[in-house]
Design a protein around this motif. Structure first.
Motif, short mmCIF file in Angstrom:
data_model
loop_
_atom_site.label_atom_id
_atom_site.label_comp_id
_atom_site.label_asym_id
_atom_site.label_seq_id
_atom_site.Cartn_x
_atom_site.Cartn_y
_atom_site.Cartn_z
N SER A 1 0.83 -1.19 0.00
CA SER A 1 0.00 0.00 0.00
C SER A 1 0.87 1.24 0.00
O SER A 1 2.04 1.21 0.37
CB SER A 1 -0.94 0.00 1.21
N SER B 1 -3.03 4.30 -2.87
CA SER B 1 -3.62 3.03 -3.28
C SER B 1 -3.17 1.87 -2.42
O SER B 1 -2.20 1.96 -1.68
CB SER B 1 -3.27 2.76 -4.75
N ASN B 2 -3.90 0.79 -2.59
CA ASN B 2 -3.53 -0.52 -2.06
C ASN B 2 -3.42 -1.46 -3.25
O ASN B 2 -4.10 -1.26 -4.27
CB ASN B 2 -4.61 -1.06 -1.11
N VAL B 3 -2.61 -2.49 -3.11
CA VAL B 3 -2.46 -3.47 -4.18
C VAL B 3 -2.71 -4.85 -3.58
O VAL B 3 -2.15 -5.19 -2.53
CB VAL B 3 -1.06 -3.41 -4.84
N LYS C 1 -4.60 -2.88 -8.40
CA LYS C 1 -4.30 -1.63 -7.71
C LYS C 1 -5.62 -0.92 -7.46
O LYS C 1 -6.40 -0.69 -8.39
CB LYS C 1 -3.38 -0.77 -8.58
N TYR D 1 -10.26 0.52 -9.84
CA TYR D 1 -9.50 -0.73 -9.82
C TYR D 1 -8.74 -0.88 -11.13
O TYR D 1 -9.34 -0.85 -12.20
CB TYR D 1 -10.44 -1.92 -9.64
#
Length: 168
Positions: A39, A43-45, A58, A110
């Protein structure tokens, strides 16, 4: 194997008005969540799979963006454009899909990307059998040169932002 898609996004501002509360599993319904990969501020992945193929997804929180400030929707559109261009140049992960979803009141975008199997260079180097060889250094430089030749400049190059895969 999935084909790379031509992506035409609706205006993000139009999407933000929609009211749909969904859980992450609903938002990535075509994919099976496997684990969190990392992260950052924007964003977070996550790692997800579809059939036998693995993807990095992502997830950008759209609430951090607007039309006027430092972080605008134009930044997101530019990231998508550059990611697609890098993919065509053979540098970086392939972009397969882009979609929106409202997850528990948070509007997210996304990006479904090729999973870079070896992860970031910094983590890869932690394994005792992995070395930053002259060949690898030359390959990294060659790919940066390709980007620069096409007027693409990354302003935050370091080991955490260089992703590796076994294929190249």
């Amino acid at each position: 194997k999935l084909q790379k898609l031509k992506i035409n996004l609706p205006k993000i501002e139009e999407y933000k008005g929609n009211k749909h509360k969904k859980a992450l599993n609903f938002c990535i319904k075509d994919y099976n969540y496997e684990k969190h990969l990392g992260s950052g501020y924007f964003s977070n992945v996550i790692l997800a799979s579809k059939g036998k193929q693995k993807f990095a997804i992502k997830i950008l929180n759209l609430d951090r963006y607007d039309n006027d400030g430092l972080y605008t929707y134009k930044n997101i559109e530019n990231e998508i454009k550059i990611t697609k261009q890098m993919s065509k140049l053979g540098v970086g992960a392939n972009l397969y899909d882009v979609f929106y979803c409202n997850q528990n009141g948070r509007y997210n975008l996304y990006l479904v990307l090729e999973y870079m199997t070896e992860g970031s260079l910094d983590k890869w180097l932690l394994h005792s059998d992995n070395k930053l060889t002259t060949t690898l250094k030359k390959e990294i430089k060659r790919k940066l040169d390709i980007l620069h030749k096409h007027d693409i400049y990354h302003l935050d190059i370091h080991e955490k932002n260089i992703l590796l895969t076994k294929k190249n």
